[in-house]
Write a protein that holds these residues in place. Structure first.
Motif, PDB file in Angstrom:
ATOM      1  N   ILE A 149       0.863  -1.186   0.000  1.00 16.05           N
ATOM      2  CA  ILE A 149       0.000   0.000   0.000  1.00 16.05           C
ATOM      3  C   ILE A 149       0.897   1.234   0.000  1.00 16.05           C
ATOM      4  N   GLU A 150       0.662   2.144  -0.948  1.00 16.31           N
ATOM      5  CA  GLU A 150       1.469   3.356  -1.014  1.00 16.31           C
ATOM      6  C   GLU A 150       1.130   4.283   0.146  1.00 16.31           C
ATOM      7  N   MET A 151       2.111   4.984   0.663  1.00 20.81           N
ATOM      8  CA  MET A 151       1.883   5.902   1.777  1.00 20.81           C
ATOM      9  C   MET A 151       0.881   6.996   1.392  1.00 20.81           C
ATOM     10  N   GLU A 152       0.841   7.354   0.094  1.00 16.55           N
ATOM     11  CA  GLU A 152      -0.104   8.380  -0.350  1.00 16.55           C
ATOM     12  C   GLU A 152      -1.551   7.931  -0.216  1.00 16.55           C
ATOM     13  N   GLU A 153      -1.759   6.631  -0.107  1.00 15.15           N
ATOM     14  CA  GLU A 153      -3.123   6.119   0.026  1.00 15.15           C
ATOM     15  C   GLU A 153      -3.616   6.188   1.468  1.00 15.15           C
ATOM     16  N   LEU A 154      -2.726   6.534   2.407  1.00 12.23           N
ATOM     17  CA  LEU A 154      -3.074   6.557   3.828  1.00 12.23           C
ATOM     18  C   LEU A 154      -3.167   7.992   4.331  1.00 12.23           C
ATOM     19  N   ASP A 155      -4.191   8.265   5.101  1.00 11.05           N
ATOM     20  CA  ASP A 155      -4.355   9.548   5.791  1.00 11.05           C
ATOM     21  C   ASP A 155      -4.295   9.242   7.284  1.00 11.05           C
ATOM     22  N   LEU A 156      -3.112   9.395   7.894  1.00  8.05           N
ATOM     23  CA  LEU A 156      -2.876   8.939   9.264  1.00  8.05           C
ATOM     24  C   LEU A 156      -3.226  10.009  10.286  1.00  8.05           C
ATOM     25  N   ASP A 157      -3.799   9.587  11.406  1.00 13.42           N
ATOM     26  CA  ASP A 157      -4.116  10.498  12.502  1.00 13.42           C
ATOM     27  C   ASP A 157      -2.840  10.783  13.292  1.00 13.42           C
ATOM     28  N   LYS A 158      -2.823  11.933  13.904  1.00 13.76           N
ATOM     29  CA  LYS A 158      -1.715  12.265  14.785  1.00 13.76           C
ATOM     30  C   LYS A 158      -1.925  11.579  16.125  1.00 13.76           C
ATOM     31  N   GLY A 159      -0.867  11.027  16.679  1.00 10.86           N
ATOM     32  CA  GLY A 159      -0.976  10.348  17.963  1.00 10.86           C
ATOM     33  C   GLY A 159       0.357  10.253  18.652  1.00 10.86           C
ATOM     34  N   LYS A 160       0.315   9.858  19.930  1.00  9.29           N
ATOM     35  CA  LYS A 160       1.538   9.778  20.722  1.00  9.29           C
ATOM     36  C   LYS A 160       2.279   8.462  20.528  1.00  9.29           C
ATOM     37  N   SER A 161       1.559   7.438  20.152  1.00  8.23           N
ATOM     38  CA  SER A 161       2.176   6.118  20.057  1.00  8.23           C
ATOM     39  C   SER A 161       3.002   5.979  18.786  1.00  8.23           C
ATOM     40  N   SER A 162       4.209   5.464  18.928  1.00  7.76           N
ATOM     41  CA  SER A 162       5.057   5.196  17.766  1.00  7.76           C
ATOM     42  C   SER A 162       4.876   3.768  17.263  1.00  7.76           C
ATOM     43  N   THR A 203      -0.847   3.386  14.915  1.00  5.89           N
ATOM     44  CA  THR A 203      -1.479   4.613  14.445  1.00  5.89           C
ATOM     45  C   THR A 203      -2.824   4.281  13.821  1.00  5.89           C
ATOM     46  N   THR A 204      -3.787   5.176  13.951  1.00  5.95           N
ATOM     47  CA  THR A 204      -5.075   5.016  13.273  1.00  5.95           C
ATOM     48  C   THR A 204      -5.113   5.952  12.068  1.00  5.95           C
ATOM     49  N   GLY A 205      -6.077   5.724  11.188  1.00  6.20           N
ATOM     50  CA  GLY A 205      -6.190   6.595  10.030  1.00  6.20           C
ATOM     51  C   GLY A 205      -7.206   6.070   9.045  1.00  6.20           C
ATOM     52  N   LEU A 206      -7.171   6.637   7.822  1.00  5.12           N
ATOM     53  CA  LEU A 206      -8.068   6.243   6.744  1.00  5.12           C
ATOM     54  C   LEU A 206      -7.258   5.705   5.582  1.00  5.12           C
ATOM     55  N   LEU A 207      -7.795   4.673   4.947  1.00  5.33           N
ATOM     56  CA  LEU A 207      -7.204   4.112   3.738  1.00  5.33           C
ATOM     57  C   LEU A 207      -8.057   4.529   2.554  1.00  5.33           C
ATOM     58  N   ARG A 208      -7.422   5.189   1.607  1.00  8.38           N
ATOM     59  CA  ARG A 208      -8.101   5.659   0.400  1.00  8.38           C
ATOM     60  C   ARG A 208      -9.327   6.505   0.736  1.00  8.38           C
ATOM     61  N   LYS A 209      -9.172   7.342   1.766  1.00 14.47           N
ATOM     62  CA  LYS A 209     -10.156   8.347   2.166  1.00 14.47           C
ATOM     63  C   LYS A 209     -11.470   7.774   2.709  1.00 14.47           C
ATOM     64  N   SER A 210     -11.571   6.439   2.841  1.00 20.58           N
ATOM     65  CA  SER A 210     -12.872   5.892   3.239  1.00 20.58           C
ATOM     66  C   SER A 210     -12.805   4.818   4.312  1.00 20.58           C
ATOM     67  N   SER A 211     -11.860   3.918   4.232  1.00 18.09           N
ATOM     68  CA  SER A 211     -11.821   2.783   5.150  1.00 18.09           C
ATOM     69  C   SER A 211     -11.007   3.109   6.402  1.00 18.09           C
ATOM     70  N   GLN A 212     -11.593   2.883   7.580  1.00 14.43           N
ATOM     71  CA  GLN A 212     -10.882   3.099   8.839  1.00 14.43           C
ATOM     72  C   GLN A 212      -9.863   1.978   9.054  1.00 14.43           C
ATOM     73  N   VAL A 213      -8.649   2.364   9.425  1.00 14.16           N
ATOM     74  CA  VAL A 213      -7.593   1.359   9.597  1.00 14.16           C
ATOM     75  C   VAL A 213      -6.778   1.647  10.851  1.00 14.16           C
ATOM     76  N   ILE A 214      -6.093   0.598  11.287  1.00 14.27           N
ATOM     77  CA  ILE A 214      -5.081   0.693  12.347  1.00 14.27           C
ATOM     78  C   ILE A 214      -3.776   0.205  11.736  1.00 14.27           C
ATOM     79  N   VAL A 215      -2.717   0.976  11.897  1.00 17.47           N
ATOM     80  CA  VAL A 215      -1.418   0.605  11.333  1.00 17.47           C
ATOM     81  C   VAL A 215      -0.445   0.299  12.473  1.00 17.47           C
ATOM     82  N   GLU A 216       0.148  -0.887  12.412  1.00 13.78           N
ATOM     83  CA  GLU A 216       1.187  -1.259  13.384  1.00 13.78           C
ATOM     84  C   GLU A 216       2.545  -1.135  12.715  1.00 13.78           C
TER      85      GLU A 216
END
Length: 827
Positions: A498-511, A514-527
């Motif tokens: 998955i290209e990084m441009e396809e992800l809209d990541l939320d700002k957070g404290k955890s390294s 991270t949570t965010g959106l995939l392709r502007k629509s699907s809610q995701v969690i990224v480890e």
């Protein structure tokens, strides 16, 4: 063990009549537990100095004798039985120093194989020569197990049981021994001295142990087929106790006699006038005489009258052998004919399912693992079992005979066979059906089966529709095999990244997450998985390949997670954040969850309960959570993967769907709204296949995370990961669930002053200080499950180095035991 003992391992011949003379019977002597195979039967002309003893036995005492020892089997017994072969069977049974890992079942297997090999040298007409066993102490337990095993595996060992005429028990602990407690004390002393020990056989010998009670129950069904005599000790041994008292050393309805001897003096004698020896020889002579009479009458009887009626469970064992053989014949024929390929696939599945059922009820061995005989084989249910088995036999014969009539006729018969298999499964208790499913999964996924079975199953849409678990298992099999091949051979290798441009990541404290959106629509969690310094070499290339393999594994298996109990979030692929030198595994948030940020780590949720002074979740819910996690880990290992990072940090929980909708994107979800019975496992960053060829990536983590690691994984430099390390982590998580408190809180509250940085000491303090708290909190059975997980394959404690390869039979035994025990947990 000294040289004399080593020379007596296996079959050791003490006396053989002159060549050409007729042999009346074979006398087979079997020694007890923690004894030397030679010195058991040898009397010392000169009394040796006292030495560490257990069960009244001496180990490695050979260097203490100045004169030749007297082996009564060789010097005295032949005078009374000149026409008998006299041998002993020896096995390694010590529990101090280099203790072998063995149990009753494999000791019995050794005995049967040794007898088969020894008697195979006889002429055909001599193979029915009567056998009389002379068993001291634990040797009697081995013979009982051997007779049951010979009944179940009649094709291989039935002739040994048929030839067995009599058994003389010398102080055999049919109901356990008070000496087991003494032996356990010696084990503790030996461990404190740094000596390797093994307590498996000692646990079997505990008074009223479940193993002995089950063995007694099933042996009672067949012991009328043998002439039996029991001798018991009447004099105490060390510390004024009888090692095996009369109650334990005798069998109901069988003759017995006490000997003026302690447990150690029951089996070796210094002179031919010893009154105890004369009593034993008298019984041996009588049994040989009656065996000759019985053999003569059987030979003279009209054809067909010598057959003995089989007990119901013996009938079941014979039917299982017949059914297995017929399955093999059908599959062999079908495999060569193109028109039967779809039926062939279905028959493979039915064979594995039947074998799994037979394993659960104790009638077959699967991949070197065996269960004790099930209660339904002893109670009224056995009649129903035999009836269904007969019907299955009939249907299989119909299928075999109907192959020439065309696929349609065979297909209808297979449907009947599947219905009968369902009836057979319905006869076992519901709590045991999970074991059946697990065994079926392991059998399908076993590497030695190759790709054939899973490939046939995977390609059959009809099977997928009727049994979707088969399709998922086949996919898992393919993943395991494909992970060892190049990426180009994967069907969808281009869809993993998955290209990084396809992800809209939320700002957070955890390294780490991270949570965010995939392709502007699907809610995701990224480890996230950070690069390490060694990633720029060949090992790094291997680890990059592993990321793709792991993503492929997660993406494929998560689609069937509900079926396989893997409890995985759907994996969308992986991303590569080159700016921050990290790789990310992208997971979809479960459907219906409104806020992707509403998830809670299990340890954080437990902390919120404590901070808000809320009562713990219901015991039943906590038990269900524990069951789900046990099944998840076992299924992950069945799929041939290690997790490597299990902790309550890597278990995610989400609020109920309705509660989630009510609260929108709020991050202040109340703890009570979270469903703890539907966890999701994450933290696969370091996960890998369990193949010994795989590179084991060095572990890293904070002190708090390292507390979930097995002490040997923390202590040993470059220690490769093994199955028990995952089970240890699971045990720590179940400990937290049972007490409903994060490990850090438990340590500070109950282990203040004992939070040792030494991994082994910390692990010991957990068992000593925390595990006992489970009994009052959630129950004894649950506590035992946690302890069993923490001590799974505790090889270093037993004086062994960790070996990544654990025999599959032992792995199945542990998994079966955990599944059985956790199912017994009830609120």
């Amino acid at each position: 063990m000294d040289e004399k003992g080593e020379a007596c391992l296996g079959i050791r011949e003490w006396y053989n009549p002159q060549p050409g003379s007729e042999v009346d019977a074979d006398i087979v002597a079997i020694h007890g537990f923690a004894t030397n195979p030679f010195w058991t039967w040898a009397a010392e002309p000169k009394k040796p100095k006292s030495k560490l003893l257990a069960f009244g036995h001496r180990q490695d005492a050979g260097d203490q004798h100045d004169e030749e020892p007297i082996v009564w089997l060789e010097k005295f017994l032949p005078k009374h039985l000149p026409n008998c072969r006299i041998v002993s069977f020896g096995y390694k049974s010590q529990f101090i120093k280099s203790a072998p890992k063995r149990d009753v079942e494999n000791c019995a297997q050794e005995l049967l194989l040794a007898l088969v090999g020894w008697r195979s040298q006889d002429k055909a007409e001599e193979k029915s020569r009567p056998i009389v066993f002379l068993c001291h102490s634990f040797g009697g337990i081995i013979v009982k197990e051997a007779m049951i095993k010979a009944t179940l595996a009649a094709q291989a060992f039935g002739h040994i049981k048929a030839a067995t005429h009599g058994i003389i028990f010398l102080g055999t602990p049919h109901r356990g021994s008070s000496g087991a407690n003494y032996a356990e004390t010696l084990v503790s002393m030996a461990k404190a001295s740094g000596l390797g020990t093994y307590t498996g056989l000692i646990h079997t010998l505990r008074r009223q142990s479940p193993e002995l009670l089950k063995l007694a129950t099933y042996f009672s069904d067949i012991y009328d087929e043998f002439e039996i005599f029991c001798f018991y000790e009447m004099e105490p041994y060390l510390f004024s106790f009888l090692v095996v008292d009369k109650t334990s050393a005798t069998l109901e309805g069988k003759p017995s006699e006490g000997l003026a001897a302690n447990h150690n003096e029951l089996k070796r004698f210094r002179n031919e006038n010893d009154p105890n020896m004369i009593k034993i020889i008298r019984q041996l002579v009588a049994m040989v005489a009656s065996s000759k009479s019985k053999r003569s009458s059987t030979t003279d009887a009209p054809e067909g009258t010598a057959n003995e009626t089989k007990l119901p469970w013996e009938q079941a064992a014979s039917l299982v052998l017949e059914i297995t053989s017929t399955f093999d014949d059908i599959l062999k024929d079908m495999q060569t004919l193109d028109e039967y390929q779809s039926q062939y696939r279905e028959m493979i599945a039915e064979k594995y399912r039947f074998q799994s059922w037979a394993y659960v009820v104790g009638l077959v061995t699967v991949l070197a693992a065996r269960q004790p005989l099930h209660a339904i084989l002893h109670e009224s249910g056995i009649e129903s079992v035999c009836e269904v088995l007969k019907q299955i036999t009939h249907e299989l014969i119909q299928i075999k005979d109907s192959q020439h009539e065309g696929g349609r006729s065979v297909r209808s018969l297979i449907i009947k066979l599947q219905s009968l298999s369902g009836q057979l499964i319905a006869l076992i208790p519901e709590q045991d059906r999970g074991i059946l499913t697990h065994t079926f999964n392991v059998t399908i996924l076993e590497p030695d089966q190759g790709l054939t079975a899973s490939a046939y199953i995977a390609d059959n849409d009809a099977i997928w529709e009727s049994a979707p678990d088969l399709g998922a298992l086949a996919a898992m099999k393919r993943i395991k095999l494909l992970s060892e091949t190049s990426e180009s051979q994967r069907e969808d290798s281009g869809k993993l990244s998955i290209e990084m441009e396809e992800l809209d990541l939320d700002k957070g404290k955890s390294s780490a997450r991270t949570t965010g959106l995939l392709r502007k629509s699907s809610q995701v969690i990224v480890e996230w998985k950070k690069y390490e310094g060694y990633w720029d070499n060949e090992i790094g290339n291997e680890l990059f390949r592993r990321v793709e393999n792991l993503t492929y594994f997660l993406k494929t298996t998560s689609r069937s997670s509900a079926i396989l109990n893997l409890r995985l979030l759907n994996c969308e692929g992986y991303c590569h954040d080159s700016k921050k030198a990290r790789l990310g595994f992208v997971y979809a948030v479960p459907k219906g969850v409104e806020s992707r940020q509403s998830h809670r780590r299990l340890n954080a949720l437990m902390k919120e309960y404590e901070d808000n002074k809320l009562n713990s979740p219901p015991v039943g819910d906590r038990m269900e959570l524990a069951k789900v996690l046990c099944k998840t880990m076992i299924d992950l290992h069945t799929a041939k993967w290690f997790h490597k990072s299990l902790s309550s940090f890597n278990i995610l929980l989400f609020p109920d769907v309705e509660d989630s909708k009510d609260d929108g994107d709020s991050e202040e979800m109340k703890p009570l709204k979270y469903t703890i019975t539907e966890p999701y496992i994450v933290g696969f960053n370091n996960s890998r296949p369990d193949s010994p060829k795989e590179f084991s990536e060095p572990a890293s983590g904070s002190q708090e995370i390292r507390r979930y690691w097995h002490p040997d994984y923390k202590n040993v430099v470059n220690q490769k990961f093994t199955h028990e390390f995952d089970y240890y982590s699971l045990g720590i998580v179940l400990l937290e669930i049972g007490l409903w408190s994060p490990l850090s809180t438990l340590v500070s509250r109950f282990m203040r002053g004992h939070e040792s940085d030494d991994a082994s000491m910390f692990s010991g303090n957990v068992r000593k200080s925390l595990c006992p708290l489970l009994r009052s909190s959630i129950g004894l059975i649950y506590e035992n499950v946690v302890v069993d997980l923490l001590e799974a394959f505790d090889r270093r404690k037993n004086g062994e180095d960790h070996d990544e390869i654990i025999p599959l039979g032992k792995l199945i035994d542990l998994q079966t035991h955990i599944l059985q025990q956790i199912e017994l947990c009830r609120a």
